[in-house]
Scaffold this motif. Structure first.
Motif, mmCIF file in Angstrom:
data_model
loop_
_atom_site.group_PDB
_atom_site.id
_atom_site.type_symbol
_atom_site.label_atom_id
_atom_site.label_comp_id
_atom_site.label_asym_id
_atom_site.label_seq_id
_atom_site.Cartn_x
_atom_site.Cartn_y
_atom_site.Cartn_z
ATOM 1 N N THR A 61 0.928 -1.961 -0.442
ATOM 2 C CA THR A 61 -0.119 -0.074 0.061
ATOM 3 C C THR A 61 0.553 1.381 -0.026
ATOM 4 O O THR A 61 0.712 2.105 -0.816
ATOM 5 C CB THR A 61 -0.878 -0.178 1.255
ATOM 6 O OG1 THR A 61 -1.957 -1.149 1.051
ATOM 7 C CG2 THR A 61 -1.935 1.760 1.510
ATOM 8 N N ILE A 62 2.482 1.153 0.763
ATOM 9 C CA ILE A 62 2.703 2.277 1.027
ATOM 10 C C ILE A 62 3.866 2.546 -0.691
ATOM 11 O O ILE A 62 3.809 3.794 -0.691
ATOM 12 C CB ILE A 62 4.088 2.304 1.753
ATOM 13 C CG1 ILE A 62 2.961 1.947 3.740
ATOM 14 C CG2 ILE A 62 5.310 3.563 1.279
ATOM 15 C CD1 ILE A 62 4.382 1.919 4.274
ATOM 16 N N GLU A 64 2.256 1.743 -3.399
ATOM 17 C CA GLU A 64 1.093 2.492 -4.734
ATOM 18 C C GLU A 64 1.166 3.206 -3.954
ATOM 19 O O GLU A 64 1.085 4.823 -5.296
ATOM 20 C CB GLU A 64 -0.026 1.442 -4.072
ATOM 21 C CG GLU A 64 0.355 0.074 -4.815
ATOM 22 C CD GLU A 64 -1.404 -0.569 -4.405
ATOM 23 O OE1 GLU A 64 -2.133 0.004 -3.577
ATOM 24 O OE2 GLU A 64 -1.128 -2.040 -4.550
ATOM 25 N N LYS A 65 1.265 4.244 -2.898
ATOM 26 C CA LYS A 65 1.077 5.383 -2.335
ATOM 27 C C LYS A 65 2.436 6.615 -3.077
ATOM 28 O O LYS A 65 1.962 7.529 -3.408
ATOM 29 C CB LYS A 65 0.509 5.978 -1.298
ATOM 30 C CG LYS A 65 -0.797 5.014 -0.371
ATOM 31 C CD LYS A 65 -0.990 5.691 0.677
ATOM 32 C CE LYS A 65 -2.585 4.865 0.662
ATOM 33 N NZ LYS A 65 -2.430 5.449 2.131
ATOM 34 N N MET A 89 5.701 8.060 3.805
ATOM 35 C CA MET A 89 4.843 7.786 3.495
ATOM 36 C C MET A 89 3.542 7.090 4.725
ATOM 37 O O MET A 89 2.776 7.152 5.182
ATOM 38 C CB MET A 89 4.270 7.100 2.341
ATOM 39 C CG MET A 89 2.994 7.075 1.665
ATOM 40 S SD MET A 89 2.428 8.285 1.122
ATOM 41 C CE MET A 89 3.212 9.037 0.100
ATOM 42 N N SER A 93 0.366 8.702 5.864
ATOM 43 C CA SER A 93 -0.928 7.930 5.569
ATOM 44 C C SER A 93 -1.727 6.875 7.208
ATOM 45 O O SER A 93 -2.679 7.162 7.026
ATOM 46 C CB SER A 93 0.077 6.844 5.255
ATOM 47 O OG SER A 93 -0.256 7.210 3.384
ATOM 48 N N ALA A 130 3.064 14.564 -3.000
ATOM 49 C CA ALA A 130 2.346 13.353 -2.900
ATOM 50 C C ALA A 130 1.348 14.299 -1.022
ATOM 51 O O ALA A 130 0.239 14.091 -1.622
ATOM 52 C CB ALA A 130 2.703 12.245 -1.441
ATOM 53 N N SER A 133 -0.946 16.675 -3.433
ATOM 54 C CA SER A 133 -1.918 15.665 -3.666
ATOM 55 C C SER A 133 -3.051 15.117 -3.290
ATOM 56 O O SER A 133 -4.065 14.683 -3.010
ATOM 57 C CB SER A 133 -1.619 14.259 -4.474
ATOM 58 O OG SER A 133 -2.579 13.223 -5.352
ATOM 59 N N LEU A 134 -2.400 14.795 -1.919
ATOM 60 C CA LEU A 134 -3.251 13.978 -0.753
ATOM 61 C C LEU A 134 -4.360 15.427 0.359
ATOM 62 O O LEU A 134 -5.487 15.008 0.236
ATOM 63 C CB LEU A 134 -3.011 13.785 0.387
ATOM 64 C CG LEU A 134 -1.875 12.123 -0.312
ATOM 65 C CD1 LEU A 134 -0.633 12.184 1.058
ATOM 66 C CD2 LEU A 134 -2.601 11.188 -0.697
ATOM 67 N N ARG A 137 -7.325 15.808 -2.262
ATOM 68 C CA ARG A 137 -8.168 14.713 -2.091
ATOM 69 C C ARG A 137 -8.620 14.543 -0.558
ATOM 70 O O ARG A 137 -9.751 13.963 -0.670
ATOM 71 C CB ARG A 137 -7.560 13.179 -2.809
ATOM 72 C CG ARG A 137 -6.931 13.199 -3.940
ATOM 73 C CD ARG A 137 -6.889 11.818 -4.251
ATOM 74 N NE ARG A 137 -5.583 11.691 -3.359
ATOM 75 C CZ ARG A 137 -4.334 10.603 -3.967
ATOM 76 N NH1 ARG A 137 -3.961 10.101 -5.173
ATOM 77 N NH2 ARG A 137 -3.951 10.119 -2.523
ATOM 78 N N GLU A 139 -7.437 13.846 1.976
ATOM 79 C CA GLU A 139 -6.514 12.966 3.026
ATOM 80 C C GLU A 139 -5.806 13.095 3.791
ATOM 81 O O GLU A 139 -5.177 14.443 3.592
ATOM 82 C CB GLU A 139 -6.026 11.672 2.080
ATOM 83 C CG GLU A 139 -6.656 11.338 0.883
ATOM 84 C CD GLU A 139 -6.351 10.369 -0.022
ATOM 85 O OE1 GLU A 139 -5.232 9.437 1.045
ATOM 86 O OE2 GLU A 139 -6.460 9.939 -0.653
#
Length: 139
Positions: A61-62, A64-65, A89, A93, A130, A133-134, A137, A139
């Motif tokens: 997952t990390i 992918e992020k 990350m 996250s 990152a 972008s987060l 979105r 997040e």
């Protein structure tokens, strides 16, 4: 929790993640080795363990992020740089109690301490993209 103890936990965690990347050894064994070989006084040991275990258990997952913000494949990124980025990350996250600014600053300092002379610029660029972008979105 003292900031200096968290910083030492991150320093040890980057080294441990780096070791795991090379050996793929069990996290428990790496923790045990570090507890014997390193001076954990003035270190937030539970945070060190959480960082290492968290990165390893969520590695797919990390990665992918991280991937959209890298200019090359993860396998082509320097192993110290990717250890720092994975750690950061994970914190971004899964440790929402740690301010983004702290995560970014700590990652840059880790790159200055452990990586090549120019690595901190790379780490900063990836994490800055990152974070933007987060935030967009939500997040």
């Amino acid at each position: 929790m003292k900031p200096a103890e968290r910083r030492r936990a991150r320093q040890f965690a980057v080294q441990a993640v780096y070791q795991w990347q090379i050996t793929k050894g069990p996290v428990g064994q790496i923790i045990e080795q570090f507890s014997v070989d390193q001076d954990f006084s003035k270190t937030d040991v539970p945070y060190f363990k959480e960082l290492l275990a968290g990165v390893v258990s969520r590695i797919e997952t990390i990665d992918e992020k991280l991937s959209p913000y890298l200019s090359r494949k993860i396998g082509d990124v320097d192993m110290v740089d990717i250890a720092i980025l994975r750690l950061a990350m994970f914190e971004l996250s899964y440790r929402t109690d740690v301010p983004h600014k702290v995560v970014l600053n700590e990652a840059i300092e880790l790159a200055k301490d452990f990586a090549t002379d120019e690595s901190y610029k790379f780490v900063n660029g990836v994490l800055d993209k990152a974070l933007r972008s987060l935030k967009l979105r939500g997040e």
